[in-house]
Motif scaffolding. Structure first.
Motif, PDB file in Angstrom:
ATOM      1  N   GLY A   1       0.856  -1.196   0.000  1.00 40.27           N
ATOM      2  CA  GLY A   1       0.000   0.000   0.000  1.00 40.27           C
ATOM      3  C   GLY A   1       0.885   1.237   0.000  1.00 40.27           C
ATOM      4  N   PHE A   2       0.302   2.380   0.354  1.00 40.62           N
ATOM      5  CA  PHE A   2       1.059   3.636   0.285  1.00 40.62           C
ATOM      6  C   PHE A   2       1.689   4.055   1.614  1.00 40.62           C
ATOM      7  N   GLU A   3       1.416   3.279   2.662  1.00 36.54           N
ATOM      8  CA  GLU A   3       2.001   3.625   3.960  1.00 36.54           C
ATOM      9  C   GLU A   3       3.517   3.466   3.884  1.00 36.54           C
ATOM     10  N   ASN A   4       4.229   4.457   4.362  1.00 37.63           N
ATOM     11  CA  ASN A   4       5.706   4.430   4.346  1.00 37.63           C
ATOM     12  C   ASN A   4       6.298   4.311   2.943  1.00 37.63           C
ATOM     13  N   VAL A   5       5.534   4.709   1.934  1.00 39.85           N
ATOM     14  CA  VAL A   5       6.052   4.688   0.557  1.00 39.85           C
ATOM     15  C   VAL A   5       6.006   6.108   0.019  1.00 39.85           C
ATOM     16  N   SER A   6       7.137   6.578  -0.501  1.00 41.83           N
ATOM     17  CA  SER A   6       7.109   7.920  -1.081  1.00 41.83           C
ATOM     18  C   SER A   6       7.336   7.817  -2.586  1.00 41.83           C
ATOM     19  N   PHE A   7       6.929   8.868  -3.297  1.00 41.84           N
ATOM     20  CA  PHE A   7       7.150   8.924  -4.747  1.00 41.84           C
ATOM     21  C   PHE A   7       8.659   8.845  -5.021  1.00 41.84           C
ATOM     22  N   LYS A   8       9.422   9.546  -4.199  1.00 42.05           N
ATOM     23  CA  LYS A   8      10.887   9.570  -4.354  1.00 42.05           C
ATOM     24  C   LYS A   8      11.442   8.134  -4.310  1.00 42.05           C
ATOM     25  N   LYS A   9      10.951   7.360  -3.331  1.00 34.74           N
ATOM     26  CA  LYS A   9      11.436   5.983  -3.172  1.00 34.74           C
ATOM     27  C   LYS A   9      11.036   5.134  -4.391  1.00 34.74           C
ATOM     28  N   ILE A  10       9.823   5.340  -4.872  1.00 28.88           N
ATOM     29  CA  ILE A  10       9.357   4.550  -6.023  1.00 28.88           C
ATOM     30  C   ILE A  10      10.202   4.844  -7.269  1.00 28.88           C
ATOM     31  N   ILE A  11      10.505   6.112  -7.467  1.00 23.11           N
ATOM     32  CA  ILE A  11      11.345   6.480  -8.613  1.00 23.11           C
ATOM     33  C   ILE A  11      12.710   5.791  -8.505  1.00 23.11           C
ATOM     34  N   GLU A  12      13.285   5.795  -7.309  1.00 20.18           N
ATOM     35  CA  GLU A  12      14.599   5.146  -7.120  1.00 20.18           C
ATOM     36  C   GLU A  12      14.501   3.651  -7.432  1.00 20.18           C
ATOM     37  N   LEU A  13      13.413   3.018  -6.948  1.00 20.25           N
ATOM     38  CA  LEU A  13      13.256   1.577  -7.151  1.00 20.25           C
ATOM     39  C   LEU A  13      13.010   1.221  -8.614  1.00 20.25           C
ATOM     40  N   LEU A  14      12.328   2.106  -9.332  1.00 20.02           N
ATOM     41  CA  LEU A  14      12.015   1.802 -10.732  1.00 20.02           C
ATOM     42  C   LEU A  14      13.224   2.014 -11.647  1.00 20.02           C
ATOM     43  N   ASN A  15      14.164   2.834 -11.180  1.00 18.68           N
ATOM     44  CA  ASN A  15      15.329   3.130 -12.040  1.00 18.68           C
ATOM     45  C   ASN A  15      16.384   2.014 -12.006  1.00 18.68           C
TER      46      ASN A  15
END
Ligand code: B16
Ligand code: MG
Length: 216
Positions: free
Chosen positions: A202-216
């Motif tokens: 879910g979105f708890e403890n997840v930031s857009f910044k973190k998602i971008i890092e993980l997708l790269n």
């Protein structure tokens, strides 16, 4: 560079599956068969009429088109009774913080849902103003896994598919994103959503910044 995020509604922003379940279960009861929570999993992300076909297949019932339309309408009336009681308390944890982070970073926000009740739900949750573009079941002719819903959102946002991330809880939705050339974050468990580029509960403890890092 990511310029926009497209959100599925049911199962990503709010858990409406439980209300769909209650409404379909009542319909099944009227037809003298049981409809289980496990059966309900098969309806996630699937259109209303396709959901009815799956339900009738489970109950081994054969109905003509006219009766099917009437049953789908009755189910929706029941479902509306539930969703018209929803409040912003039902927004899933972390969603508002995530949307606000996107706004602060000037990332565009769209909705890409199969539901014809999406506007009603967004109004109940007081979330409508976060969305620059809303593509719902009233605006598409092809159901997920066809990418139409997400590609329409990219067009209206004026961004390219590769500049977006889709957030989805259903396998058909993840396939729709992949089919449209859009990166996809699965919301749920990796067992069912293995095709997504990244999966989170879910979105708890997840930031857009973190998602971008993980997708790269
Ligand atoms: P309605 P989503 C989907 O919404 C639901 O997951 C699915 O269970 C439902 O049958 C479908 O909307 C149609 O909903 O009857 O309200 O038009 O996950 O694409 O946001
Ligand atoms: Mg969904």
């Amino acid at each position: 560079m990511i310029k926009a995020c497209i959100f599925d509604l049911d199962g990503v922003i709010v858990d409406t599956a439980k209300y769909h379940y209650l409404a379909w279960k009542e319909l099944a009861k009227g037809l003298n068969f049981n409809f289980t929570k496990k059966d309900n999993e098969r309806l996630k992300g699937v259109s209303r009429m396709r959901s009815l076909d799956i339900l009738l297949e489970i109950g081994k019932k054969d109905l003509d088109e006219e009766t099917k339309l009437k049953f789908a309408e009755n189910k929706n009336k029941k479902y509306l009774e539930y969703i018209l009681k929803m409040t912003p308390d039902e927004i899933l944890p972390g969603v508002i913080d995530f949307l606000e982070e996107l706004q602060s970073k000037n990332i565009k926000i769209a909705l890409g849902s199969a539901s014809k009740n999406a506007m009603t739900i967004l109004n109940q949750l007081k979330l409508k103003d976060y969305f620059e573009v809303i593509i719902d079941g009233t605006k598409v002719s092809k159901a997920k896994p066809d990418p139409e819903v997400f590609l329409k959102a990219t067009q209206e946002l004026n961004v390219k598919p590769e500049e977006c991330i889709v957030f989805e809880d259903a396998e058909a939705g993840i396939e729709a994103a992949i089919n449209g050339g859009v990166k996809c974050v699965g919301i749920g468990s990796p067992e069912n959503l293995g095709k997504a580029n990244y999966v989170t509960e879910g979105f708890e403890n997840v930031s857009f910044k973190k998602i971008i890092e993980l997708l790269n």
